[in-house]
Structure formats: structure tokens, C-alpha cells
Scaffold this motif. Structure first.
Motif, short mmCIF file in Angstrom:
data_model
loop_
_atom_site.label_atom_id
_atom_site.label_comp_id
_atom_site.label_asym_id
_atom_site.label_seq_id
_atom_site.Cartn_x
_atom_site.Cartn_y
_atom_site.Cartn_z
N HIS A 32 0.74 -1.11 0.15
CA HIS A 32 -0.07 -0.05 0.15
C HIS A 32 0.75 1.30 0.13
O HIS A 32 0.31 2.31 -0.26
CB HIS A 32 -0.93 -0.11 1.16
CG HIS A 32 -0.39 -0.08 2.41
ND1 HIS A 32 0.35 -1.16 3.06
CD2 HIS A 32 -0.17 0.75 3.47
CE1 HIS A 32 0.68 -0.85 4.23
NE2 HIS A 32 0.49 0.50 4.50
N ARG A 33 2.05 1.08 0.00
CA ARG A 33 2.89 2.47 0.10
C ARG A 33 3.72 2.25 -1.44
O ARG A 33 4.44 3.42 -1.63
CB ARG A 33 4.27 2.17 1.07
CG ARG A 33 3.78 2.32 2.55
CD ARG A 33 4.83 2.11 3.42
NE ARG A 33 4.69 1.59 4.96
CZ ARG A 33 4.14 0.39 5.23
NH1 ARG A 33 4.39 -0.58 4.40
NH2 ARG A 33 3.61 0.08 6.38
N ASN A 55 -13.43 -2.70 -0.84
CA ASN A 55 -14.75 -2.52 -0.84
C ASN A 55 -15.49 -3.71 -0.22
O ASN A 55 -16.96 -3.77 -0.40
CB ASN A 55 -15.13 -2.90 -2.51
CG ASN A 55 -14.78 -1.79 -3.28
OD1 ASN A 55 -14.51 -0.72 -2.83
ND2 ASN A 55 -14.72 -1.94 -4.62
N CYS A 56 -15.04 -4.47 0.42
CA CYS A 56 -15.66 -5.44 1.39
C CYS A 56 -17.01 -4.87 2.12
O CYS A 56 -16.74 -4.01 2.97
CB CYS A 56 -15.02 -6.13 2.04
SG CYS A 56 -15.53 -7.89 3.22
N GLU A 97 -3.14 3.58 -3.15
CA GLU A 97 -3.82 4.70 -2.66
C GLU A 97 -5.01 4.45 -1.97
O GLU A 97 -5.28 4.93 -0.99
CB GLU A 97 -4.03 5.97 -3.84
CG GLU A 97 -2.74 6.44 -4.39
CD GLU A 97 -2.31 5.39 -5.58
OE1 GLU A 97 -0.97 5.68 -5.71
OE2 GLU A 97 -2.73 4.47 -5.98
N LYS A 98 -5.91 3.52 -2.84
CA LYS A 98 -7.16 3.12 -2.09
C LYS A 98 -6.96 2.27 -0.94
O LYS A 98 -7.81 2.32 0.29
CB LYS A 98 -7.90 2.42 -3.18
CG LYS A 98 -9.32 2.06 -2.75
CD LYS A 98 -10.34 1.45 -3.87
CE LYS A 98 -11.56 1.32 -3.39
NZ LYS A 98 -12.30 0.76 -4.35
N LYS A 113 4.56 -1.91 10.28
CA LYS A 113 4.46 -3.34 10.34
C LYS A 113 3.55 -3.88 9.25
O LYS A 113 3.60 -5.22 9.05
CB LYS A 113 4.19 -4.08 11.59
CG LYS A 113 5.12 -3.62 12.85
CD LYS A 113 6.19 -4.35 12.99
CE LYS A 113 7.06 -4.24 14.17
NZ LYS A 113 8.22 -4.58 14.18
N TRP A 114 2.68 -3.12 8.54
CA TRP A 114 1.72 -3.67 7.81
C TRP A 114 2.12 -3.59 6.35
O TRP A 114 2.66 -2.48 5.87
CB TRP A 114 0.45 -2.71 7.84
CG TRP A 114 -0.41 -3.29 9.26
CD1 TRP A 114 0.05 -3.03 10.44
CD2 TRP A 114 -1.62 -3.61 9.26
NE1 TRP A 114 -0.94 -3.25 11.26
CE2 TRP A 114 -1.99 -3.60 10.65
CE3 TRP A 114 -2.66 -3.91 8.40
CZ2 TRP A 114 -3.00 -4.10 11.19
CZ3 TRP A 114 -4.06 -4.21 8.75
CH2 TRP A 114 -4.24 -4.16 10.04
N HIS A 115 1.53 -4.63 5.58
CA HIS A 115 1.94 -4.64 3.90
C HIS A 115 0.70 -5.13 3.49
O HIS A 115 0.51 -6.31 3.52
CB HIS A 115 3.09 -5.40 3.53
CG HIS A 115 4.30 -4.97 4.25
ND1 HIS A 115 5.06 -3.78 3.74
CD2 HIS A 115 5.14 -4.95 5.72
CE1 HIS A 115 6.27 -3.63 4.65
NE2 HIS A 115 6.18 -4.48 5.52
N ILE A 116 -0.28 -4.34 2.92
CA ILE A 116 -1.54 -4.60 2.04
C ILE A 116 -1.01 -4.82 0.64
O ILE A 116 -0.60 -3.93 0.30
CB ILE A 116 -2.64 -3.67 2.49
CG1 ILE A 116 -2.78 -3.56 4.05
CG2 ILE A 116 -3.78 -4.56 1.78
CD1 ILE A 116 -3.18 -4.73 4.80
#
Length: 185
Positions: A32-33, A55-56, A97-98, A113-116
Motif C-alpha cells: 500500500h506504500r 470494497n468489502c 492509494e485506495k 509493520k503492515w503490508h497490504i
């Protein structure tokens, strides 16, 4: 007599492979970065994995809240060497970005710590989820939603899936933290 054992050997190998932890295959996706995150980047660090999308309308918001709460408990337990990796099951819609906007709605204790992850085709993530985490990813034919599992998976430092836990309703926070502590030893 030796030939009888040779006939038995393939079945034994399959049985032993089924008993062991599933090792996540190599991957390299965009987080996400906008940075690349790969299995290689994660080697040496335990990580929690899951599947979500922005969009869930059903399970993803509670799962993301649960993961943020779990992270707070992990931090309170003094664990610092871990990552959280979520694979988008709607990569066409989920741009970095979303995903950043989506994460901004959650009380995440340490977003570093997050990586989506995104940057692949939906068919690819469906196959990846089935092959590596034994979970379903499938478009709902009656809506714009994606059907997917609700587990959190603990992956060890070598990239093997060692456990999976309910990530939707009854997250066993203490059990997950204890398993993570054992990985640090």
C-alpha cells in the motif's frame, strides 16, 4: 523385498509432506506504500497473513479491526519482530492509494509493520491463496463482492504456514501471541 519398499516410498513422501507445514511460494507484489514486498523480504521474520479487500461489505472491516486489536496485544506483549501481510482479493480495484485510505479508518498501533499487497491478477491471487493457504478466493456472481476465507495465518521465519486462526469472530489472541513467542525462541 527391496522393490516393495520402492513402491511404498512415493506414498510415504506424500504423507510426510502433508504432515508438514505448507511453505509459501515466492511472490513479489506491491504494498500500500507502492513498495515491493516479497517472500524474500519477509524471510527471517514471522508474519501474520490474511486476505481482505477495500470494497468489502461484510467480513473485511471486522477482520481489519481484529487485526489492529491483535497488533496492539502483540505490542503489549513486547513482541517487535513481526510483520502483518494482507493480500487484496480485489487487486483490480485495490490500488496502493485506495488501500492507504482504507487503512486510515482503523486504529492501527504501528502501520509500519503492515503490508497490504496488490499488483497481480485476481486469478493469480485465487490460485496463490488455494495453493499456499488452502483457502478460497472467488468472485460472487451476484454482486461486486469477493468470497474469501476469514483466517489469520501465522507464517514462520522460513516462510512456512505454521497455524491458522479465526480472524472474524473469535480471534484467539492469547494463542496467537504464545505461538509468536515460540517462534522468537
Amino acid at each position: 523385498m527391496k522393490w516393495k519398499w520402492l513402491a511404498f516410498l512415493p506414498a510415504l513422501v506424500l504423507f510426510l509432506a502433508a504432515c508438514g507445514a505448507e511453505t509459501v511460494e515466492d511472490f513479489a507484489y506491491t504494498d500500500h506504500r507502492g513498495d515491493e514486498m516479497s517472500k524474500e523480504n519477509l524471510l527471517g521474520t514471522p508474519w501474520l497473513a490474511t486476505f481482505v479487500f477495500t470494497n468489502c461489505e461484510t467480513v473485511c472491516p471486522p477482520m481489519t479491526f481484529n487485526l489492529a486489536d491483535l497488533q496492539g496485544e502483540i505490542e503489549a506483549a513486547g513482541l517487535t519482530d513481526y510483520k502483518i501481510v494482507a493480500f487484496s482479493v480485489d487487486p483490480k480495484a485495490d490500488t496502493p492509494e485506495k488501500i492507504q485510505e482504507y487503512l486510515s479508518y482503523y486504529p492501527i498501533p504501528d502501520e509500519s509493520k503492515w503490508h497490504i499487497l496488490t499488483g497481480y491478477k485476481q486469478d493469480d491471487i485465487a490460485e496463490f491463496a488455494a495453493d499456499n493457504f488452502k483457502t478460497l478466493v472467488k468472485n460472487d456472481p451476484n454482486s461486486n463482492q469477493v468470497i474469501h476465507g476469514t483466517s489469520f495465518y501465522l507464517v514462520d521465519q522460513e516462510g512456512a504456514v505454521v497455524s491458522n486462526y479465526d480472524g472474524f469472530e473469535n480471534v484467539p489472541t492469547g494463542e496467537i501471541i504464545e505461538a509468536m513467542k515460540k517462534l522468537e525462541q
